[in-house]
Design an enzyme around this catalytic site. Structure first.
Site, mmCIF file in Angstrom:
data_model
loop_
_atom_site.group_PDB
_atom_site.id
_atom_site.type_symbol
_atom_site.label_atom_id
_atom_site.label_comp_id
_atom_site.label_asym_id
_atom_site.label_seq_id
_atom_site.Cartn_x
_atom_site.Cartn_y
_atom_site.Cartn_z
ATOM 1 N N GLY A 13 0.793 -1.230 0.000
ATOM 2 C CA GLY A 13 0.000 0.000 0.000
ATOM 3 C C GLY A 13 0.819 1.269 0.000
ATOM 4 N N SER A 14 2.018 1.236 -0.585
ATOM 5 C CA SER A 14 2.794 2.487 -0.604
ATOM 6 C C SER A 14 2.112 3.518 -1.505
ATOM 7 C CB SER A 14 4.246 2.244 -1.017
ATOM 8 O OG SER A 14 4.319 1.885 -2.372
ATOM 9 N N ASN A 15 1.442 3.071 -2.561
ATOM 10 C CA ASN A 15 0.683 4.027 -3.391
ATOM 11 C C ASN A 15 -0.510 4.579 -2.614
ATOM 12 O OD1 ASN A 15 1.589 4.516 -6.260
ATOM 13 N ND2 ASN A 15 1.831 2.285 -6.129
ATOM 14 N N LEU A 90 -4.585 -6.848 -6.898
ATOM 15 C CA LEU A 90 -4.165 -7.915 -7.817
ATOM 16 C C LEU A 90 -5.312 -8.750 -8.391
ATOM 17 C CD1 LEU A 90 -0.898 -9.061 -5.988
ATOM 18 C CD2 LEU A 90 -1.169 -7.445 -7.887
ATOM 19 N N LEU A 92 -8.855 -9.175 -10.828
ATOM 20 C CA LEU A 92 -9.605 -8.610 -11.943
ATOM 21 C C LEU A 92 -10.906 -8.018 -11.373
ATOM 22 C CD1 LEU A 92 -9.190 -8.541 -15.002
ATOM 23 C CD2 LEU A 92 -10.573 -10.620 -15.151
ATOM 24 N N ASN A 107 -6.365 2.561 -12.495
ATOM 25 C CA ASN A 107 -5.327 1.623 -12.047
ATOM 26 C C ASN A 107 -3.970 2.223 -12.367
ATOM 27 O OD1 ASN A 107 -4.211 -0.868 -11.080
ATOM 28 N ND2 ASN A 107 -3.843 -1.467 -13.203
ATOM 29 N N HIS A 109 0.054 1.026 -13.115
ATOM 30 C CA HIS A 109 0.816 -0.165 -13.494
ATOM 31 C C HIS A 109 2.278 0.229 -13.691
ATOM 32 C CE1 HIS A 109 1.349 -4.191 -15.162
ATOM 33 N NE2 HIS A 109 2.171 -3.624 -16.027
ATOM 34 N N ASP A 150 -5.024 -4.665 -17.097
ATOM 35 C CA ASP A 150 -4.121 -3.630 -17.627
ATOM 36 C C ASP A 150 -4.546 -3.086 -18.989
ATOM 37 O OD1 ASP A 150 -2.579 -4.028 -15.349
ATOM 38 O OD2 ASP A 150 -1.425 -5.609 -16.301
ATOM 39 N N GLU A 179 5.549 6.272 -9.586
ATOM 40 C CA GLU A 179 4.102 6.074 -9.368
ATOM 41 C C GLU A 179 3.596 6.971 -8.250
ATOM 42 O OE1 GLU A 179 2.742 1.907 -9.038
ATOM 43 O OE2 GLU A 179 4.752 1.349 -9.687
#
Ligand code: GRF
Length: 219
Positions: A13-15, A90, A92, A107, A109, A150, A179
């Protein structure tokens, strides 16, 4: 009132941390309403706790789509549709969720899509594949989510150079740092459009934080 936003994450969860930090320090057009994870043991749940952000775990399995839709129904208690932000999630996204939140799911990536994306392309594997192929420039992509991994229209891409001697770890760290700078800009940009009832558009190329050849990305 800013756009209620649901953050989705499966891991560290760094983003999510970068987004929450940006939201706290900027006058953002969105606010975190909920964190959704698919894993009981995801470290991102501790991060949510530390930020006093409500969190719910929806593990995969029977009725996954229905359970998600239930959790996503009226997240702010005022009936306003949420923006969904996947940050290291992770799974769908089930078709029913994509349908319900069409044009409102983002999202991030860690490659320049459509290169090095798709099913099974996540984490270390991406950077291993980039290095194995001899790619010289990789990067980070933010895109709208559809029912495939993606895929969906690209809203922003920032390049990251591959250095001689890079390992998957050093490269991953350089891309992840990018990111963390890019995603908050795009989430805010999209939230501003949604606030005005408009469709999300790509981040303008003249965005002041965009890296340049003389800037952070190409030192
Ligand atoms: C990021 O590289 C993200 O792009 C990818 O998974 C990683 C998640 O990292 N999908 P974190 O959980 O945000 O630290």
């Amino acid at each position: 009132m800013t756009v209620p936003t649901v953050l989705f994450a499966s891991g560290t969860g760094s983003n999510v941390g970068a987004l929450l930090e940006a939201c706290r320090t900027l006058p953002a057009a969105w606010h975190p309403a909920l964190l959704v994870s698919d894993r009981e043991d995801a470290p991102v749940l501790d991060l949510a706790r530390a930020h006093e952000l409500a969190a719910v775990v929806v593990p995969p399995g029977e009725d996954f789509e229905a359970r998600l839709l239930e959790v996503l129904d009226d997240v702010d208690g005022e009936g306003r549709p949420a923006l969904l932000v996947l940050a290291g999630y992770l799974r769908l996204v089930p078709a029913g969720v994509v349908d319900r939140f069409s044009g409102r799911i983002l999202n991030v990536h860690p490659s320049l899509l459509p290169a090095f994306g798709g099913r099974g392309m996540y984490g270390r594997r991406i950077h291993e594949a980039v290095l194995a192929r001899g790619v010289q420039v990789t990067g980070a992509t933010v895109h709208l989510v559809d029912e495939h991994f993606d895929a969906g229209p690209i809203l922003a891409q920032w390049p990251v150079p591959v250095h001689a001697g890079d390992t998957p770890e050093t490269l991953a760290a350089r891309v992840l740092a990018t990111e963390h700078r890019l995603y908050p800009l795009v989430v805010d940009h999209v939230a501003r459009a949604l606030e005005q009832g408009a469709e999300p558009t790509p981040l303008p190329p003249d965005s002041s934080s965009r890296p340049t050849r003389s800037g952070l990305v190409f030192p």
